[in-house]
Each structure stands twice: as C-alpha cells, then as structure tokens.
Design a protein around this motif. Structure first.
Motif, PDB file in Angstrom:
ATOM      1  N   PRO A 132      -3.530   8.294   4.314  1.00 20.70           N
ATOM      2  CA  PRO A 132      -2.980   6.929   4.321  1.00 20.70           C
ATOM      3  C   PRO A 132      -3.483   6.056   5.476  1.00 20.70           C
ATOM      4  O   PRO A 132      -3.249   4.851   5.476  1.00 20.70           O
ATOM      5  CB  PRO A 132      -1.470   7.146   4.427  1.00 20.70           C
ATOM      6  CG  PRO A 132      -1.239   8.520   3.929  1.00 20.70           C
ATOM      7  CD  PRO A 132      -2.459   9.292   4.327  1.00 20.70           C
TER       8      PRO A 132
ATOM      9  N   TYR B 171      -5.107   2.869   4.572  1.00 25.43           N
ATOM     10  CA  TYR B 171      -4.319   1.775   4.009  1.00 25.43           C
ATOM     11  C   TYR B 171      -3.309   1.190   4.981  1.00 25.43           C
ATOM     12  O   TYR B 171      -2.771   0.114   4.746  1.00 25.43           O
ATOM     13  CB  TYR B 171      -3.573   2.266   2.760  1.00 25.43           C
ATOM     14  CG  TYR B 171      -4.471   2.938   1.770  1.00 25.43           C
ATOM     15  CD1 TYR B 171      -5.291   2.185   0.930  1.00 25.43           C
ATOM     16  CD2 TYR B 171      -4.538   4.321   1.684  1.00 25.43           C
ATOM     17  CE1 TYR B 171      -6.136   2.801   0.027  1.00 25.43           C
ATOM     18  CE2 TYR B 171      -5.384   4.937   0.781  1.00 25.43           C
ATOM     19  CZ  TYR B 171      -6.177   4.177  -0.045  1.00 25.43           C
ATOM     20  OH  TYR B 171      -7.022   4.782  -0.930  1.00 25.43           O
TER      21      TYR B 171
ATOM     22  N   HIS C 287       0.800  -1.225   0.000  1.00 25.09           N
ATOM     23  CA  HIS C 287       0.000   0.000   0.000  1.00 25.09           C
ATOM     24  C   HIS C 287       0.837   1.281   0.000  1.00 25.09           C
ATOM     25  O   HIS C 287       0.311   2.360   0.218  1.00 25.09           O
ATOM     26  CB  HIS C 287      -0.938  -0.004   1.208  1.00 25.09           C
ATOM     27  CG  HIS C 287      -1.957  -1.073   1.139  1.00 25.09           C
ATOM     28  ND1 HIS C 287      -1.809  -2.269   1.791  1.00 25.09           N
ATOM     29  CD2 HIS C 287      -3.127  -1.145   0.463  1.00 25.09           C
ATOM     30  CE1 HIS C 287      -2.856  -3.037   1.529  1.00 25.09           C
ATOM     31  NE2 HIS C 287      -3.667  -2.378   0.734  1.00 25.09           N
TER      32      HIS C 287
ATOM     33  N   ASN D  57       2.083   3.228  -2.228  1.00 24.88           N
ATOM     34  CA  ASN D  57       1.634   4.290  -3.126  1.00 24.88           C
ATOM     35  C   ASN D  57       0.123   4.292  -3.319  1.00 24.88           C
ATOM     36  O   ASN D  57      -0.376   4.857  -4.290  1.00 24.88           O
ATOM     37  CB  ASN D  57       2.336   4.160  -4.485  1.00 24.88           C
ATOM     38  CG  ASN D  57       3.823   4.393  -4.354  1.00 24.88           C
ATOM     39  OD1 ASN D  57       4.253   5.378  -3.782  1.00 24.88           O
ATOM     40  ND2 ASN D  57       4.615   3.471  -4.872  1.00 24.88           N
ATOM     41  N   ALA D  58      -0.616   3.680  -2.404  1.00 27.48           N
ATOM     42  CA  ALA D  58      -2.071   3.573  -2.555  1.00 27.48           C
ATOM     43  C   ALA D  58      -2.766   4.924  -2.405  1.00 27.48           C
ATOM     44  O   ALA D  58      -3.828   5.140  -2.977  1.00 27.48           O
ATOM     45  CB  ALA D  58      -2.633   2.575  -1.547  1.00 27.48           C
ATOM     46  N   CYS D  59      -2.180   5.822  -1.655  1.00 28.12           N
ATOM     47  CA  CYS D  59      -2.781   7.126  -1.418  1.00 28.12           C
ATOM     48  C   CYS D  59      -2.099   8.160  -2.309  1.00 28.12           C
ATOM     49  O   CYS D  59      -0.872   8.267  -2.312  1.00 28.12           O
ATOM     50  CB  CYS D  59      -2.627   7.504   0.052  1.00 28.12           C
ATOM     51  SG  CYS D  59      -3.497   8.995   0.491  1.00 28.12           S
ATOM     52  N   ARG D  60      -2.907   8.919  -3.028  1.00 30.88           N
ATOM     53  CA  ARG D  60      -2.343   9.933  -3.929  1.00 30.88           C
ATOM     54  C   ARG D  60      -1.680  11.062  -3.127  1.00 30.88           C
ATOM     55  O   ARG D  60      -2.190  11.468  -2.082  1.00 30.88           O
ATOM     56  CB  ARG D  60      -3.437  10.537  -4.802  1.00 30.88           C
ATOM     57  CG  ARG D  60      -4.102   9.584  -5.741  1.00 30.88           C
ATOM     58  CD  ARG D  60      -5.246  10.199  -6.572  1.00 30.88           C
ATOM     59  NE  ARG D  60      -5.911  11.321  -5.923  1.00 30.88           N
ATOM     60  CZ  ARG D  60      -5.980  12.560  -6.449  1.00 30.88           C
ATOM     61  NH1 ARG D  60      -5.430  12.833  -7.606  1.00 30.88           N
ATOM     62  NH2 ARG D  60      -6.618  13.525  -5.803  1.00 30.88           N
ATOM     63  N   ASP D  61      -0.548  11.562  -3.634  1.00 33.03           N
ATOM     64  CA  ASP D  61       0.131  12.687  -2.991  1.00 33.03           C
ATOM     65  C   ASP D  61      -0.805  13.885  -2.869  1.00 33.03           C
ATOM     66  O   ASP D  61      -0.774  14.606  -1.871  1.00 33.03           O
ATOM     67  CB  ASP D  61       1.372  13.087  -3.785  1.00 33.03           C
ATOM     68  CG  ASP D  61       2.549  12.155  -3.570  1.00 33.03           C
ATOM     69  OD1 ASP D  61       2.471  11.260  -2.703  1.00 33.03           O
ATOM     70  OD2 ASP D  61       3.556  12.321  -4.275  1.00 33.03           O
ATOM     71  N   ALA D  62      -1.635  14.103  -3.878  1.00 34.34           N
ATOM     72  CA  ALA D  62      -2.555  15.242  -3.865  1.00 34.34           C
ATOM     73  C   ALA D  62      -3.527  15.167  -2.688  1.00 34.34           C
ATOM     74  O   ALA D  62      -3.869  16.197  -2.100  1.00 34.34           O
ATOM     75  CB  ALA D  62      -3.321  15.314  -5.184  1.00 34.34           C
ATOM     76  N   ASP D  63      -3.967  13.959  -2.324  1.00 40.95           N
ATOM     77  CA  ASP D  63      -4.868  13.806  -1.180  1.00 40.95           C
ATOM     78  C   ASP D  63      -4.169  14.195   0.116  1.00 40.95           C
ATOM     79  O   ASP D  63      -4.742  14.868   0.977  1.00 40.95           O
ATOM     80  CB  ASP D  63      -5.386  12.371  -1.083  1.00 40.95           C
ATOM     81  CG  ASP D  63      -6.268  11.982  -2.253  1.00 40.95           C
ATOM     82  OD1 ASP D  63      -6.827  12.882  -2.915  1.00 40.95           O
ATOM     83  OD2 ASP D  63      -6.385  10.770  -2.512  1.00 40.95           O
ATOM     84  N   CYS D  64      -2.919  13.769   0.254  1.00 45.11           N
ATOM     85  CA  CYS D  64      -2.147  14.105   1.456  1.00 45.11           C
ATOM     86  C   CYS D  64      -1.863  15.611   1.507  1.00 45.11           C
ATOM     87  O   CYS D  64      -1.970  16.228   2.577  1.00 45.11           O
ATOM     88  CB  CYS D  64      -0.839  13.325   1.484  1.00 45.11           C
ATOM     89  SG  CYS D  64      -1.077  11.546   1.655  1.00 45.11           S
TER      90      CYS D  64
ATOM     91  N   GLU E 126      -3.641  17.990   0.174  1.00 44.04           N
ATOM     92  CA  GLU E 126      -4.895  18.687   0.459  1.00 44.04           C
ATOM     93  C   GLU E 126      -5.198  18.652   1.958  1.00 44.04           C
ATOM     94  O   GLU E 126      -5.576  19.666   2.546  1.00 44.04           O
ATOM     95  CB  GLU E 126      -6.031  18.056  -0.331  1.00 44.04           C
ATOM     96  CG  GLU E 126      -7.368  18.726  -0.107  1.00 44.04           C
ATOM     97  CD  GLU E 126      -8.485  18.054  -0.892  1.00 44.04           C
ATOM     98  OE1 GLU E 126      -9.628  18.089  -0.401  1.00 44.04           O
ATOM     99  OE2 GLU E 126      -8.221  17.495  -1.967  1.00 44.04           O
TER     100      GLU E 126
END
Length: 110
Positions: free
Chosen positions: A94, A97, A13, A15-22, A24
């Motif tokens: 994250p 995940y 997991h 790279n499961a969460c997009r950098d843009a989400d973090c 934001e």
C-alpha cells in the motif's frame, strides 16, 4: 529492534491494493523472520475513540482527528536498525497508494 510500520491511505485508495499482495509480502517477511505481526484495519467509519478526562469515559464515533489519510493497517517488524526498517516499509504494497510511518517501539520503564 522492533519497528511499527503504520500504513495510511485516503478513502480513494482504501482498496487499491489487493489483500493477496499484502499477504504475499507479509509471508516474505515471516519467512525472513522479520515479521512479528501484521493486520489490516476496517475503514475509519467503524472506529470508536475513547477519552478519559477527570475519571469520566467519553466515546466518540470515528477517528480522533480529521485527516486526509487514515490508518489502514500495520506491520510490526524486527529490524537491525532504522535503515532496514525503512527498506521493509518501502516494500509494503500500500505504500504505492498512501504512506507508511516507521516508528521504533520502546519498552515501558517499570
């Protein structure tokens, strides 16, 4: 009070969460003046562990301990209490995940 939210993910997991989400979420915390710092980390294979024993420095590739989840990043936040820090940690993207460890930061006694 300062709290460090340590984000842990397993390799599956990472790279499961997009950098843009973090980014934001970090911006939301910054806008509310609760964000002190936040950074993602490169994978554990890039780590070097340093130990000093009897004045001798020893270097080791990778992490100190083998674990399923590895430190992926951190958020240093300013929260009123542990409950607020936990609410902040539960919003870290994250966390869906992996896990987020919440620890109070203490001042050095000098």
């Amino acid at each position: 009070m300062k709290y460090l939210c340590l984000v842990y993910l397993d390799k599956e997991h990472w790279n499961a969460c997009r950098d843009a989400d973090c980014a934001e979420y970090a911006q939301q915390l910054a806008d509310s003046q609760r964000m002190l710092a936040a950074e993602p980390l490169h994978p554990v294979e890039t780590a070097t562990t340093v130990r000093v024993r009897n004045g001798q420095v020893a270097l080791y590739d990778g992490p100190f301990a083998e674990t399923k989840e590895q430190l992926a990043g951190f958020y240093l936040v300013d929260a009123a209490d542990l409950n607020e820090a936990i609410r902040i940690a539960s919003g870290i993207p994250p966390a869906k995940y992996g896990s987020v460890e919440v620890r109070p930061v203490r001042q050095l006694e000098v």
